[in-house]
Scaffold this motif. Sequence first.
Motif, PDB file in Angstrom:
ATOM      1  N   GLY A 125       0.821  -1.206   0.000  1.00 27.19           N
ATOM      2  CA  GLY A 125       0.000   0.000   0.000  1.00 27.19           C
ATOM      3  C   GLY A 125       0.855   1.256   0.000  1.00 27.19           C
ATOM      4  O   GLY A 125       1.999   1.254  -0.472  1.00 27.19           O
ATOM      5  N   ASN A 126       0.325   2.351   0.560  1.00 29.86           N
ATOM      6  CA  ASN A 126       1.074   3.610   0.615  1.00 29.86           C
ATOM      7  C   ASN A 126       2.260   3.466   1.565  1.00 29.86           C
ATOM      8  O   ASN A 126       2.117   2.942   2.671  1.00 29.86           O
ATOM      9  CB  ASN A 126       0.178   4.750   1.102  1.00 29.86           C
ATOM     10  N   MET A 127       3.419   3.969   1.153  1.00 24.58           N
ATOM     11  CA  MET A 127       4.598   3.887   2.008  1.00 24.58           C
ATOM     12  C   MET A 127       5.563   5.021   1.676  1.00 24.58           C
ATOM     13  O   MET A 127       5.609   5.513   0.545  1.00 24.58           O
ATOM     14  CB  MET A 127       5.308   2.539   1.830  1.00 24.58           C
ATOM     15  N   VAL A 128       6.310   5.464   2.715  1.00 25.19           N
ATOM     16  CA  VAL A 128       7.345   6.480   2.512  1.00 25.19           C
ATOM     17  C   VAL A 128       8.555   5.791   1.899  1.00 25.19           C
ATOM     18  O   VAL A 128       9.169   4.916   2.509  1.00 25.19           O
ATOM     19  CB  VAL A 128       7.721   7.168   3.836  1.00 25.19           C
ATOM     20  N   GLU A 129       8.890   6.199   0.694  1.00 24.29           N
ATOM     21  CA  GLU A 129       9.989   5.580  -0.051  1.00 24.29           C
ATOM     22  C   GLU A 129      11.339   6.176   0.327  1.00 24.29           C
ATOM     23  O   GLU A 129      12.353   5.474   0.394  1.00 24.29           O
ATOM     24  CB  GLU A 129       9.715   5.779  -1.544  1.00 24.29           C
ATOM     25  N   TRP A 130      11.346   7.494   0.588  1.00 27.18           N
ATOM     26  CA  TRP A 130      12.604   8.199   0.868  1.00 27.18           C
ATOM     27  C   TRP A 130      12.277   9.494   1.589  1.00 27.18           C
ATOM     28  O   TRP A 130      11.200  10.078   1.388  1.00 27.18           O
ATOM     29  CB  TRP A 130      13.324   8.494  -0.448  1.00 27.18           C
ATOM     30  N   CYS A 131      13.191   9.969   2.441  1.00 32.46           N
ATOM     31  CA  CYS A 131      12.958  11.245   3.120  1.00 32.46           C
ATOM     32  C   CYS A 131      14.269  11.815   3.642  1.00 32.46           C
ATOM     33  O   CYS A 131      15.267  11.099   3.810  1.00 32.46           O
ATOM     34  CB  CYS A 131      11.971  11.074   4.279  1.00 32.46           C
TER      35      CYS A 131
END
Length: 490
Positions: A125-131
Motif C-alpha cells: 500500500g502507501n509507504m514512505v519511499e525516501w525522506c
Amino acid sequence: MVEQSDRAPLLDWEEIPPPDPNQAAQPPPEPQREDDTAATDKRTPMSGTGWSGAVTAVPTAVTYSPTRNITAVVVSRDKPPGCGFARQQPPGSTLPFPGVTARGQWEEKDQIVAVFVVTFDTRSGNMVEWCLPHDVNLDGVEFKSMASGSHRITSDFIYFRKGKYFGLACFANMPVESELERGARMKSVGILSPSYTLLYRYMHFLENQVRHQLHCPGQYSPLEAFYEDKKAVLPPTGNGLVSLCPTWTVSAINRCMHPEMKITHPAGCMSQFIQFFGEQIMVLWKFVLLRKRLLIFSPPPIGVVCYRVYCCCCLANASIPGIGGSVPELRPFFYINIADISTLETEFSYVACTTEKIFEDKKELYDVYIDNQNVKTHRSHLQPLLRLNAADKEKYRKLSEQRQMLLYSQEVDENCTANEEDLFILFFMELNNRIFQTLCEVAGSSDPTITADHMRAMGLDPQGDRSFLEDLLEVYGIDVTLLIDNLCCS
C-alpha cells in the motif's frame, strides 16, 4: 557517451524573483495633484468598500504571519494625523517598493523541515519511499500526501497537517507496462514546514519532481540539494516555530509573483471560492465566526478543496482588540483521513476537507458537513442558520456589486493595484469589525441592550439572525441583553 544527469529542469526552485536592487535608488515619484487624487478616487472602487458603503476604508496591507498562520488585514481609515496605529519611519529611511510595508522587505527564512517521496506499493500500500532528514517522524504522511481515491486521477496537490507542521505534496499517476505495478505507478513528493502560507512557492518544483520520480525512480539528488538549501534551523525548544520569521504582505507577493503562479497560492482563490458557493458563503461565514467544526467532503482531486478550507478561515478575520482571545482558535487542518479521527475528537474548532465518505456518518466529529454546495448540520440549534434571510442576501449583493466595480476598474485602468483577494478579505473583516465594535460599545454603555436598530446597524436581520447573535454572544462572552419585539433574553 554523455552521462545523463538526474537534475530536474526546475532544480532552481526559487519561484519568486528577488526585488530589483536598483529600484531602491530610483527617485521618488512626483507629489500627486489634488485633481489627480480625486480622479483616482473615482475610478478605484476599493475606496468605500467593505460590507457597508458608508465606511471608507482601504486595505493598506494583508499580512501573512508564518509563525502563527494568521491572515490579517490592516485597515486604514480617514483619521486626523496622530491617530491609529501608524508608525513613523525614521528620517531618511526608504523602502525598495513604495507602498509596501517594511515587513514585506524582510528576507524569507528557509523553513523546510522535511522533504519526502511517497509511493504506492501493490503489496504494502502507501509507504514512505525516501525522506530527509532520515530520522524525521513521518507516521501517517504516506496517507495524507496521497488521498484516498487518487488512483482514479492523473495528478493532484494536497495541503495537510502533520502534528505541529503543515505539508504540501504533489501527486502524479502514470500508466506503465509493468505487471508488478499492475499497470500504474503512483507517487507523491512533498515537504513539511512550520507554516502553510509560503508552501505555494515550491509547488512547481514539487510537481516537476514527482514527474521526475515517475520516470526516474530512485534519483533523489535534486531533492537532496533542495533540502540542504532550504532546511529550517528550528529552536532547541522544539516548538516547531522558526525564530525571526518574516511577514509578507499581499502587495509584496503580488508584485513579485509570476501571473501563472497566483492560482497556486491559497490566497489566490478567494474569487473562485465565492463563485462556487454563491449566497451560501454567508451561511459559512456565520458557522466560521461561531468557531464550529466544518468538514468539507469532495472526491479527488482535493487540491482546490484545500483552498476552500483556507478561504473559510479567512471569513473570520477581525481586528478589534480583545476580541477572540477566549474563543477556540480556528484551525485549518486541510486534508484529513481516518487516521486523524483521534485528533479530531479533541478539537473544539477546525476546518478540514476529506475524500472519505465514511466521515459523514461520524457526526460526533463535526458540526457542519459540506458536500459540494450542500451545507448541512445535524445540530438542531444550528439548523436555523442554514436559512438565508434578507440581510444575508443584501450583504451578498453588495459583495457582488463591489466585485463587478473592481473588475471594471481593472479593465479600464491598467495601473489599478487593487485585487479581488483584498476586496473579499476586507469585506468580511469590515463586517466582523462592525458587529464586534457595536457589541462592545453596547456592553460598555449604561444600557447594555441590543435592539432591532442595533441589529440592522450590524447588517443583521432582527428576526432571522436572532439565534446567530445569541450564539455569538455566548461564544465570545459578551455580556449584553438581546431585546427585539418585546422578547427579552440574556
